[in-house]
Design a protein around this motif. Sequence first.
Motif, mmCIF file in Angstrom:
data_model
loop_
_atom_site.group_PDB
_atom_site.id
_atom_site.type_symbol
_atom_site.label_atom_id
_atom_site.label_comp_id
_atom_site.label_asym_id
_atom_site.label_seq_id
_atom_site.Cartn_x
_atom_site.Cartn_y
_atom_site.Cartn_z
ATOM 1 N N ALA A 204 -0.395 -0.728 4.179
ATOM 2 C CA ALA A 204 0.431 -1.312 5.240
ATOM 3 C C ALA A 204 1.735 -1.847 4.669
ATOM 4 O O ALA A 204 2.802 -1.708 5.288
ATOM 5 C CB ALA A 204 -0.334 -2.425 5.948
ATOM 6 N N GLY A 205 1.669 -2.450 3.481
ATOM 7 C CA GLY A 205 2.882 -2.951 2.840
ATOM 8 C C GLY A 205 3.868 -1.835 2.528
ATOM 9 O O GLY A 205 5.082 -1.980 2.734
ATOM 10 N N ILE A 206 3.341 -0.707 2.048
ATOM 11 C CA ILE A 206 4.207 0.447 1.770
ATOM 12 C C ILE A 206 4.831 0.967 3.058
ATOM 13 O O ILE A 206 6.039 1.216 3.133
ATOM 14 C CB ILE A 206 3.397 1.562 1.073
ATOM 15 C CG1 ILE A 206 2.953 1.112 -0.328
ATOM 16 C CG2 ILE A 206 4.222 2.848 0.976
ATOM 17 C CD1 ILE A 206 1.984 2.065 -0.993
ATOM 18 N N ASN A 207 3.996 1.125 4.081
ATOM 19 C CA ASN A 207 4.492 1.651 5.359
ATOM 20 C C ASN A 207 5.553 0.750 5.977
ATOM 21 O O ASN A 207 6.585 1.226 6.445
ATOM 22 C CB ASN A 207 3.328 1.829 6.342
ATOM 23 C CG ASN A 207 2.379 2.926 5.928
ATOM 24 O OD1 ASN A 207 2.721 3.802 5.131
ATOM 25 N ND2 ASN A 207 1.169 2.886 6.449
ATOM 26 N N PHE A 208 5.279 -0.554 5.978
ATOM 27 C CA PHE A 208 6.178 -1.488 6.651
ATOM 28 C C PHE A 208 7.334 -1.943 5.756
ATOM 29 O O PHE A 208 8.120 -2.796 6.161
ATOM 30 C CB PHE A 208 5.399 -2.699 7.165
ATOM 31 C CG PHE A 208 4.457 -2.356 8.280
ATOM 32 C CD1 PHE A 208 4.907 -1.706 9.414
ATOM 33 C CD2 PHE A 208 3.111 -2.657 8.182
ATOM 34 C CE1 PHE A 208 4.040 -1.379 10.444
ATOM 35 C CE2 PHE A 208 2.230 -2.332 9.206
ATOM 36 C CZ PHE A 208 2.704 -1.692 10.344
ATOM 37 N N THR A 209 7.411 -1.386 4.555
ATOM 38 C CA THR A 209 8.576 -1.615 3.703
ATOM 39 C C THR A 209 9.487 -0.398 3.703
ATOM 40 O O THR A 209 10.679 -0.496 3.999
ATOM 41 C CB THR A 209 8.154 -1.933 2.257
ATOM 42 O OG1 THR A 209 7.354 -3.113 2.244
ATOM 43 C CG2 THR A 209 9.376 -2.140 1.370
#
Length: 313
Positions: A204-209
């Motif tokens: 999720a961190g990768i996607n939302f970054t």
Amino acid sequence: MKAMPSFTDVREFILLGLTSRQELRVLLFGVFLVVYMITLLGNIGMIILISISPQLQTPMYFFLSHPSFVDVWFSSSVTPQMLENLLSETKTISYVGCLVQCYFFITFVHVEVYILAVMAFDRHMAICNTLLYGSKMSRTVCVWLISVPYVYGFSVNLICTLWTYGLYFCGNFENNHFYYADRPLIKIACGGVHIKEYTMIVIAGINFTYSPSVVLISYILIVIAMICMHSADGRKKAFSTCGSHLTAVTMFYGTLIFMYLRRPTEESVEQGKMVAVFYTTVIPMLNPMIYSLRNKDVKEAVNKAIIKANLGQ
């Protein structure tokens, strides 16, 4: 000591659904059936319209057809199960059903997240590099760009699905949701939770970054280009082509951030069900309207298609 049953030992889960009240279940069935039919007709209609209309054979509309394609499968991975459970007394989902629904639902979430980023990049190229847009955004380049979200979504979610096998349960197989979802499943698991949560947070961190960064940078450059435009008509046209995409981005990212960047407490699961209704049923229904209501090219293509159909009768 009695061994905890692993995910592979579980034969089925019980989906608690949206409500246990019979009168509301019948009402919700009617409402969501209508919404689902509108979603299918709107998105499939958009795909067909783009494919048959000569004036829509541009990179922007090529990319626009893919959110419609994804929304059809995204909604179809959840809504039929929800409709069945609203009228059924046995609200169960099998182990195989959990696996399939988990994989395809989260896959299409990942795919749409990055399709929105690709569409933002396309708008940046069209507005900031107008003279070179046709040559730089060739058909081959467009196909390569749109293939990245699909390859990423299907491959990364394979990892997410495999980590689900590490969860253990202690006899509570009631899933407080209307479809198979990671967060309520983690809530009832009694072992193997940490690695699953860690994987979810990292992805999720990768996607939302990465994806929002592409969108943000693209629109910063678009705003700079619009400020430098001498023509008011040029600014108005640029804004009109970006407005619908920004609306879709705000709705989709906003609901996902609310859903996934929180710990799965009982309160968050209940709130998440309401938000999930919005992004699994309402957003796929609204997207064709958002992209077409203020789009002159789409309106003209619809009128020409209607005239052609009437002449052919």
